[in-house]
Design a protein around this motif. Sequence first.
Motif, PDB file in Angstrom:
ATOM      1  N   PRO A 172     -27.484 -40.423 -20.845  1.00 12.67           N
ATOM      2  CA  PRO A 172     -27.520 -38.964 -20.853  1.00 12.67           C
ATOM      3  C   PRO A 172     -26.269 -38.704 -19.492  1.00 12.67           C
ATOM      4  O   PRO A 172     -26.329 -38.325 -18.774  1.00 12.67           O
ATOM      5  N   PHE A 173     -25.377 -38.796 -20.072  1.00  9.11           N
ATOM      6  CA  PHE A 173     -24.088 -38.314 -19.037  1.00  9.11           C
ATOM      7  C   PHE A 173     -23.261 -36.531 -18.955  1.00  9.11           C
ATOM      8  O   PHE A 173     -24.445 -36.009 -19.393  1.00  9.11           O
ATOM      9  N   THR A 174     -23.106 -36.558 -17.903  1.00  8.08           N
ATOM     10  CA  THR A 174     -23.114 -35.392 -16.796  1.00  8.08           C
ATOM     11  C   THR A 174     -21.812 -35.087 -17.371  1.00  8.08           C
ATOM     12  O   THR A 174     -20.773 -34.167 -17.953  1.00  8.08           O
ATOM     13  N   ARG A 175     -20.443 -35.831 -17.429  1.00  9.84           N
ATOM     14  CA  ARG A 175     -19.388 -35.637 -18.020  1.00  9.84           C
ATOM     15  C   ARG A 175     -18.896 -36.875 -18.919  1.00  9.84           C
ATOM     16  O   ARG A 175     -18.773 -37.684 -18.185  1.00  9.84           O
ATOM     17  N   GLU A 176     -17.280 -36.694 -19.598  1.00 14.90           N
ATOM     18  CA  GLU A 176     -16.896 -38.597 -19.735  1.00 14.90           C
ATOM     19  C   GLU A 176     -15.270 -37.681 -19.661  1.00 14.90           C
ATOM     20  O   GLU A 176     -14.716 -36.803 -19.065  1.00 14.90           O
ATOM     21  N   LEU A 177     -15.192 -39.388 -18.731  1.00 16.86           N
ATOM     22  CA  LEU A 177     -14.432 -39.793 -18.475  1.00 16.86           C
ATOM     23  C   LEU A 177     -13.087 -40.652 -18.563  1.00 16.86           C
ATOM     24  O   LEU A 177     -13.592 -41.185 -19.480  1.00 16.86           O
ATOM     25  N   SER A 178     -11.796 -40.675 -18.577  1.00 17.19           N
ATOM     26  CA  SER A 178     -10.676 -42.151 -19.318  1.00 17.19           C
ATOM     27  C   SER A 178      -9.739 -42.104 -18.500  1.00 17.19           C
ATOM     28  O   SER A 178      -8.920 -41.446 -17.293  1.00 17.19           O
ATOM     29  N   ALA A 179      -9.500 -43.789 -17.671  1.00 14.35           N
ATOM     30  CA  ALA A 179      -8.476 -43.879 -17.024  1.00 14.35           C
ATOM     31  C   ALA A 179      -7.888 -45.239 -17.897  1.00 14.35           C
ATOM     32  O   ALA A 179      -8.078 -46.231 -18.973  1.00 14.35           O
ATOM     33  N   GLN A 180      -6.585 -44.960 -16.980  1.00 12.30           N
ATOM     34  CA  GLN A 180      -5.434 -45.331 -18.384  1.00 12.30           C
ATOM     35  C   GLN A 180      -4.497 -46.406 -17.019  1.00 12.30           C
ATOM     36  O   GLN A 180      -4.499 -45.901 -16.301  1.00 12.30           O
ATOM     37  N   VAL A 181      -4.132 -47.080 -18.027  1.00 10.54           N
ATOM     38  CA  VAL A 181      -3.460 -48.232 -16.797  1.00 10.54           C
ATOM     39  C   VAL A 181      -2.107 -48.791 -17.710  1.00 10.54           C
ATOM     40  O   VAL A 181      -2.442 -49.609 -18.939  1.00 10.54           O
ATOM     41  N   GLY A 238       0.623 -53.714 -22.175  1.00  9.26           N
ATOM     42  CA  GLY A 238       0.761 -51.861 -22.676  1.00  9.26           C
ATOM     43  C   GLY A 238      -0.191 -51.377 -22.284  1.00  9.26           C
ATOM     44  O   GLY A 238      -0.133 -51.011 -21.139  1.00  9.26           O
ATOM     45  N   MET A 239       0.185 -50.146 -23.121  1.00 16.15           N
ATOM     46  CA  MET A 239      -0.985 -48.719 -22.533  1.00 16.15           C
ATOM     47  C   MET A 239      -2.816 -49.432 -22.766  1.00 16.15           C
ATOM     48  O   MET A 239      -3.236 -49.919 -23.690  1.00 16.15           O
ATOM     49  N   LEU A 240      -3.747 -49.173 -21.060  1.00 13.33           N
ATOM     50  CA  LEU A 240      -5.304 -49.593 -22.212  1.00 13.33           C
ATOM     51  C   LEU A 240      -5.651 -48.374 -21.704  1.00 13.33           C
ATOM     52  O   LEU A 240      -4.956 -47.805 -20.283  1.00 13.33           O
ATOM     53  N   ALA A 241      -6.121 -47.704 -22.966  1.00 14.17           N
ATOM     54  CA  ALA A 241      -6.966 -46.632 -21.753  1.00 14.17           C
ATOM     55  C   ALA A 241      -8.166 -47.484 -21.825  1.00 14.17           C
ATOM     56  O   ALA A 241      -9.093 -48.001 -23.130  1.00 14.17           O
ATOM     57  N   VAL A 242     -10.021 -46.839 -20.887  1.00 21.06           N
ATOM     58  CA  VAL A 242     -11.095 -47.130 -20.853  1.00 21.06           C
ATOM     59  C   VAL A 242     -11.503 -45.756 -20.843  1.00 21.06           C
ATOM     60  O   VAL A 242     -11.725 -44.727 -19.957  1.00 21.06           O
ATOM     61  N   GLU A 243     -12.295 -45.444 -21.890  1.00 19.84           N
ATOM     62  CA  GLU A 243     -13.161 -44.530 -21.834  1.00 19.84           C
ATOM     63  C   GLU A 243     -14.175 -44.865 -21.316  1.00 19.84           C
ATOM     64  O   GLU A 243     -15.150 -45.669 -21.649  1.00 19.84           O
ATOM     65  N   LEU A 244     -15.299 -43.663 -20.529  1.00 21.27           N
ATOM     66  CA  LEU A 244     -15.808 -43.498 -19.641  1.00 21.27           C
ATOM     67  C   LEU A 244     -16.586 -42.709 -19.527  1.00 21.27           C
ATOM     68  O   LEU A 244     -17.055 -41.790 -19.957  1.00 21.27           O
ATOM     69  N   PHE A 245     -17.968 -42.769 -19.466  1.00 18.32           N
ATOM     70  CA  PHE A 245     -18.878 -41.703 -19.059  1.00 18.32           C
ATOM     71  C   PHE A 245     -19.737 -41.987 -18.022  1.00 18.32           C
ATOM     72  O   PHE A 245     -19.628 -42.747 -16.856  1.00 18.32           O
ATOM     73  N   GLU A 246     -19.912 -40.681 -17.314  1.00 18.90           N
ATOM     74  CA  GLU A 246     -20.409 -41.122 -15.934  1.00 18.90           C
ATOM     75  C   GLU A 246     -21.740 -39.805 -15.865  1.00 18.90           C
ATOM     76  O   GLU A 246     -21.870 -38.653 -16.834  1.00 18.90           O
ATOM     77  N   GLY A 259     -24.746 -41.008 -10.648  1.00 20.44           N
ATOM     78  CA  GLY A 259     -23.155 -41.023  -9.747  1.00 20.44           C
ATOM     79  C   GLY A 259     -22.208 -42.947 -10.333  1.00 20.44           C
ATOM     80  O   GLY A 259     -21.659 -43.147  -9.860  1.00 20.44           O
ATOM     81  N   ARG A 260     -23.033 -43.056 -12.162  1.00 19.29           N
ATOM     82  CA  ARG A 260     -22.827 -43.988 -12.242  1.00 19.29           C
ATOM     83  C   ARG A 260     -21.591 -43.962 -13.716  1.00 19.29           C
ATOM     84  O   ARG A 260     -21.549 -43.116 -13.898  1.00 19.29           O
ATOM     85  N   VAL A 261     -20.715 -45.256 -13.562  1.00 16.87           N
ATOM     86  CA  VAL A 261     -20.068 -44.985 -14.747  1.00 16.87           C
ATOM     87  C   VAL A 261     -19.702 -46.120 -15.559  1.00 16.87           C
ATOM     88  O   VAL A 261     -19.981 -47.368 -15.110  1.00 16.87           O
ATOM     89  N   LEU A 262     -19.545 -45.560 -16.538  1.00 19.25           N
ATOM     90  CA  LEU A 262     -20.225 -47.171 -17.106  1.00 19.25           C
ATOM     91  C   LEU A 262     -18.789 -46.701 -18.878  1.00 19.25           C
ATOM     92  O   LEU A 262     -18.685 -45.981 -19.082  1.00 19.25           O
ATOM     93  N   VAL A 263     -18.232 -47.400 -19.460  1.00 18.82           N
ATOM     94  CA  VAL A 263     -17.231 -48.378 -19.905  1.00 18.82           C
ATOM     95  C   VAL A 263     -17.943 -48.223 -21.518  1.00 18.82           C
ATOM     96  O   VAL A 263     -19.087 -48.016 -22.284  1.00 18.82           O
ATOM     97  N   ASN A 264     -17.225 -46.415 -22.197  1.00 15.50           N
ATOM     98  CA  ASN A 264     -17.538 -46.321 -23.431  1.00 15.50           C
ATOM     99  C   ASN A 264     -16.674 -47.648 -24.844  1.00 15.50           C
ATOM    100  O   ASN A 264     -17.512 -48.119 -25.130  1.00 15.50           O
ATOM    101  N   GLU A 265     -15.404 -46.842 -24.408  1.00 15.90           N
ATOM    102  CA  GLU A 265     -15.301 -48.123 -25.409  1.00 15.90           C
ATOM    103  C   GLU A 265     -13.504 -47.914 -24.598  1.00 15.90           C
ATOM    104  O   GLU A 265     -13.266 -47.579 -23.994  1.00 15.90           O
TER     105      GLU A 265
END
Length: 384
Positions: A173-182, A238-246, A250-256
Amino acid sequence: MMLGPAIELGLEVTVLATGPAESAAQGAARVRIGRHDDEEAVRALADEVDVLTFDHEHVPPPILHGLVRDGLAAVRPGPDALVHAQDKLLMRERLTALGHPCPRWWRATGPADVEAALDDVAAEGADRRSARVVVKTPRGGYDGHGVRVVSSGEDVADWFTEHGELLVEELVPFTRELSAQVARRPGGETVPFEVVRSRQQDGVCFEVIAPAPDLDPAAQRSIQDLARAIAEDLDVTGMLAVELFETADGRVLVNELAMRPHNTGHWSMDGAVTGQFEQHLRAVADLPLGSPARTAPHAVMVNLLGGSRDDLAAGAREAMAQDPSLKVHLYGKDVRPGRKVGHVSCAGEDPEELLARAHRAERLIIEGRRSVEDQGGAATEENA
Ligand code: ADP
């Protein structure tokens, strides 16, 4: 989209494309025609280059292991890392073993396993009759293809026949999707981009805001640290994108995971000192990484998803004329409904105003429509 930065960096690129009409083949000086799953074609390419990298994750692992074994080229990211972006079951298994936060998940080999997952979800409070879980094909999914929300194992019986095993996840039941790239170099140097917010419809990303609004600095840092830790743990280059659910608590879970420049990073092409395509090239070519700093307080990106009009050029011309600070990117792909055929982006002070401008350009390009306000209040009408 790597070709422009490659020219600027003085890197020579050879593209392996399945046909001359593919976008990358149209733009590259050196093109080999062949399939990414044809071992001979991939080996012939590897024989010609120092470093092999990817703009999708569908090259079969045995082919890549063969290249590494025979020392034909440096494969970046390497096959042992890439497999976690290729196979969602392996990704869940590994991230869970490493202690990174994931949704609850189950491996399913038949409809009964999906029913058991539904029982588990119901045991935690959901009414069994209304309980739902998310089922995913481990390989080959994209843009929501390969993702179904189901309330019965029978709803994915066809997929078991086709794929054997499936990944089942709690419906977060996420409130929004976030993405972190490194970005990560072979020697281990990492540089994170700021965490962004992405919005999807029917499993397809349509909008990204950088940085993610109202994300406090501590959360920003801990999400960047998570992305960095995953890059290190999996030895990504190279680039890694971590797609996340918030979630609301206040938890953050890795989607893909994606191990390449990613749709949620397109904003950086125009909104950061170093765009993600350049950063990916720097990382895989083992060059010093560039600054990921934003060039304005906010940047937004809106995808151009194909509609019913084939001709994007007329609307694109008008969008450019209306808004000279907006950037239009067209991919040279045939237009099909829902297909990602380009994106627009802009950077500035006010995210709401940026979104309005980007969506106005998007409608103009895809539908040929001016918005009501552009016409001084007149009814919306076909423009081209
Ligand atoms: P794809 O490989 O097609 O991008 P994803 O696994 O990213 O597939 O899923 C696509 C979208 O489906 C996600 O962006 C999210 O909106 C939704 N989704 C995926 N998994 C879950 C989940 N466990 N709970 C809730 N929504 C999900």
